[in-house]
Design a protein around this motif. Sequence first.
Motif, PDB file in Angstrom:
ATOM      1  N   GLU A 185      17.839   3.291  -9.907  1.00  0.00           N
ATOM      2  CA  GLU A 185      17.623   2.533 -11.018  1.00  0.00           C
ATOM      3  C   GLU A 185      16.118   2.429 -11.061  1.00  0.00           C
ATOM      4  N   LYS A 186      15.499   2.060  -9.831  1.00  0.00           N
ATOM      5  CA  LYS A 186      14.164   2.037  -9.975  1.00  0.00           C
ATOM      6  C   LYS A 186      13.457   3.486 -10.045  1.00  0.00           C
ATOM      7  N   SER A 187      14.009   4.394  -9.547  1.00  0.00           N
ATOM      8  CA  SER A 187      13.674   5.756  -9.925  1.00  0.00           C
ATOM      9  C   SER A 187      13.479   6.021 -11.566  1.00  0.00           C
ATOM     10  N   VAL A 188      14.694   5.833 -12.029  1.00  0.00           N
ATOM     11  CA  VAL A 188      14.730   5.793 -13.603  1.00  0.00           C
ATOM     12  C   VAL A 188      13.703   5.225 -14.233  1.00  0.00           C
ATOM     13  N   ALA A 189      13.717   3.796 -13.864  1.00  0.00           N
ATOM     14  CA  ALA A 189      12.496   2.974 -14.328  1.00  0.00           C
ATOM     15  C   ALA A 189      11.424   3.376 -14.436  1.00  0.00           C
ATOM     16  N   ARG A 190      11.136   4.425 -13.423  1.00  0.00           N
ATOM     17  CA  ARG A 190       9.639   4.644 -12.832  1.00  0.00           C
ATOM     18  C   ARG A 190       9.097   6.343 -13.363  1.00  0.00           C
ATOM     19  N   LEU A 191      10.232   6.869 -14.315  1.00  0.00           N
ATOM     20  CA  LEU A 191       9.968   8.193 -14.670  1.00  0.00           C
ATOM     21  C   LEU A 191       8.750   8.575 -15.397  1.00  0.00           C
ATOM     22  N   ASP A 192       8.045   7.284 -16.078  1.00  0.00           N
ATOM     23  CA  ASP A 192       6.758   7.653 -16.842  1.00  0.00           C
ATOM     24  C   ASP A 192       5.807   7.185 -15.821  1.00  0.00           C
ATOM     25  N   GLN A 193       6.066   6.910 -14.702  1.00  0.00           N
ATOM     26  CA  GLN A 193       5.000   6.479 -13.703  1.00  0.00           C
ATOM     27  C   GLN A 193       5.025   7.336 -12.229  1.00  0.00           C
ATOM     28  N   LEU A 194       4.891   8.662 -12.495  1.00  0.00           N
ATOM     29  CA  LEU A 194       5.073   9.491 -11.324  1.00  0.00           C
ATOM     30  C   LEU A 194       4.263   8.942  -9.939  1.00  0.00           C
ATOM     31  N   GLU A 195       3.032   8.475 -10.109  1.00  0.00           N
ATOM     32  CA  GLU A 195       2.551   8.112  -8.759  1.00  0.00           C
ATOM     33  C   GLU A 195       3.330   6.876  -8.010  1.00  0.00           C
ATOM     34  N   GLN A 196       3.881   5.890  -9.012  1.00  0.00           N
ATOM     35  CA  GLN A 196       4.748   5.123  -8.648  1.00  0.00           C
ATOM     36  C   GLN A 196       6.131   5.205  -7.805  1.00  0.00           C
ATOM     37  N   LEU A 197       6.490   6.320  -8.705  1.00  0.00           N
ATOM     38  CA  LEU A 197       7.783   6.863  -8.404  1.00  0.00           C
ATOM     39  C   LEU A 197       7.756   7.730  -6.952  1.00  0.00           C
ATOM     40  N   GLU A 198       6.668   8.670  -6.816  1.00  0.00           N
ATOM     41  CA  GLU A 198       6.188   8.996  -5.555  1.00  0.00           C
ATOM     42  C   GLU A 198       6.461   8.205  -4.474  1.00  0.00           C
ATOM     43  N   GLY A 199       5.594   6.922  -4.719  1.00  0.00           N
ATOM     44  CA  GLY A 199       5.503   6.260  -3.581  1.00  0.00           C
ATOM     45  C   GLY A 199       6.729   5.341  -3.180  1.00  0.00           C
ATOM     46  N   LEU A 200       7.399   5.257  -4.171  1.00  0.00           N
ATOM     47  CA  LEU A 200       8.778   4.662  -3.783  1.00  0.00           C
ATOM     48  C   LEU A 200       9.716   5.626  -3.003  1.00  0.00           C
ATOM     49  N   ALA A 201       9.561   6.771  -3.382  1.00  0.00           N
ATOM     50  CA  ALA A 201      10.475   7.750  -2.675  1.00  0.00           C
ATOM     51  C   ALA A 201       9.738   7.924  -1.335  1.00  0.00           C
ATOM     52  N   VAL A 202       8.444   8.188  -1.117  1.00  0.00           N
ATOM     53  CA  VAL A 202       7.693   8.299   0.407  1.00  0.00           C
ATOM     54  C   VAL A 202       8.121   7.100   1.339  1.00  0.00           C
ATOM     55  N   GLU A 203       8.304   6.001   0.667  1.00  0.00           N
ATOM     56  CA  GLU A 203       8.628   4.765   1.429  1.00  0.00           C
ATOM     57  C   GLU A 203       9.951   4.730   1.799  1.00  0.00           C
ATOM     58  N   LEU A 204      10.987   5.157   1.113  1.00  0.00           N
ATOM     59  CA  LEU A 204      12.334   5.354   1.485  1.00  0.00           C
ATOM     60  C   LEU A 204      12.392   6.332   2.718  1.00  0.00           C
ATOM     61  N   GLY A 205      11.700   7.351   2.465  1.00  0.00           N
ATOM     62  CA  GLY A 205      11.874   8.357   3.595  1.00  0.00           C
ATOM     63  C   GLY A 205      11.335   7.876   4.782  1.00  0.00           C
ATOM     64  N   LYS A 206      10.376   6.929   4.857  1.00  0.00           N
ATOM     65  CA  LYS A 206       9.684   6.418   6.040  1.00  0.00           C
ATOM     66  C   LYS A 206      10.785   5.576   6.382  1.00  0.00           C
ATOM     67  N   SER A 207      11.530   4.749   5.785  1.00  0.00           N
ATOM     68  CA  SER A 207      12.475   3.690   6.432  1.00  0.00           C
ATOM     69  C   SER A 207      13.736   4.621   6.670  1.00  0.00           C
ATOM     70  N   HIS A 208      13.963   5.741   6.252  1.00  0.00           N
ATOM     71  CA  HIS A 208      15.100   6.568   6.669  1.00  0.00           C
ATOM     72  C   HIS A 208      14.706   6.911   8.172  1.00  0.00           C
ATOM     73  N   TYR A 209      13.251   7.299   8.375  1.00  0.00           N
ATOM     74  CA  TYR A 209      13.137   7.786   9.958  1.00  0.00           C
ATOM     75  C   TYR A 209      13.268   6.628  10.669  1.00  0.00           C
ATOM     76  N   ARG A 210      13.152   5.101  10.263  1.00  0.00           N
ATOM     77  CA  ARG A 210      13.458   4.384  11.364  1.00  0.00           C
ATOM     78  C   ARG A 210      14.815   3.957  11.529  1.00  0.00           C
ATOM     79  N   TYR A 211      15.705   4.386  10.298  1.00  0.00           N
ATOM     80  CA  TYR A 211      17.112   4.355  10.598  1.00  0.00           C
ATOM     81  C   TYR A 211      17.886   5.453  11.306  1.00  0.00           C
ATOM     82  N   SER A 212      16.890   6.439  11.536  1.00  0.00           N
ATOM     83  CA  SER A 212      17.347   7.661  12.434  1.00  0.00           C
ATOM     84  C   SER A 212      18.390   8.496  11.407  1.00  0.00           C
ATOM     85  N   ALA A 213      18.074   8.491   9.986  1.00  0.00           N
ATOM     86  CA  ALA A 213      18.612   9.332   8.904  1.00  0.00           C
ATOM     87  C   ALA A 213      17.828  10.537   8.613  1.00  0.00           C
ATOM     88  N   PRO A 214      18.213  11.701   8.886  1.00  0.00           N
ATOM     89  CA  PRO A 214      17.274  12.810   8.809  1.00  0.00           C
ATOM     90  C   PRO A 214      17.110  13.260   7.583  1.00  0.00           C
TER      91      PRO A 214
END
Length: 196
Positions: free
Chosen positions: A96-125
Amino acid sequence: MGCAISGTTPRTAEETKAEDAVAHLNEEQIQMIKESWKVIQEDIAKVGIIMFVRLFETHPECKDVFFLFRDVEDLERLRTSRELRAHGLRVMSFIEKSVARLDQLEQLEGLAVELGKSHYRYSAPPKYYSYVGAEFICAVQPILKEKWNRDLEEAWKTLFLYLTTFMNHGYQEEENCQNHTAVSPKDRPDKRNTAL
């Protein structure tokens, strides 16, 4: 919060391709995604559960990442699991947050990068990330019924390619940061004595 050593890294070819793909989603495709999301949102919890049950059916190795579901073989038990429902809702909230940021690619990218970082901490490759997008698409087709078509599918696939690419980037960034900080200064090679 990031690692002090991470800094800005140059874009990989995969990231550039993913960014170009989303940047080239035309206004009609963006509107299609947003309109379809309004329908999907009405059954958000149901989609989240269907998506993860399908994920565990088609890729049972994914359960290894989820401590709570690792040993659950009964799919009916998974369908009624409060924990699975909660996780499905978290993933749907991210979409939902991603869809809301489709017009704001920099924010969308940041959201996805942060999620990837948290997945590292959860050991989800990262090898599992693309599976979620594919299962999301399978889960929403019956909900969207006649609104589902090839163009809408391509638009969603493009969005998921973008998200998983930058999640992977975040995962790698966090992994590099953790590996760098795990090596103590006395264990690091002496750069003064290293031959070029």
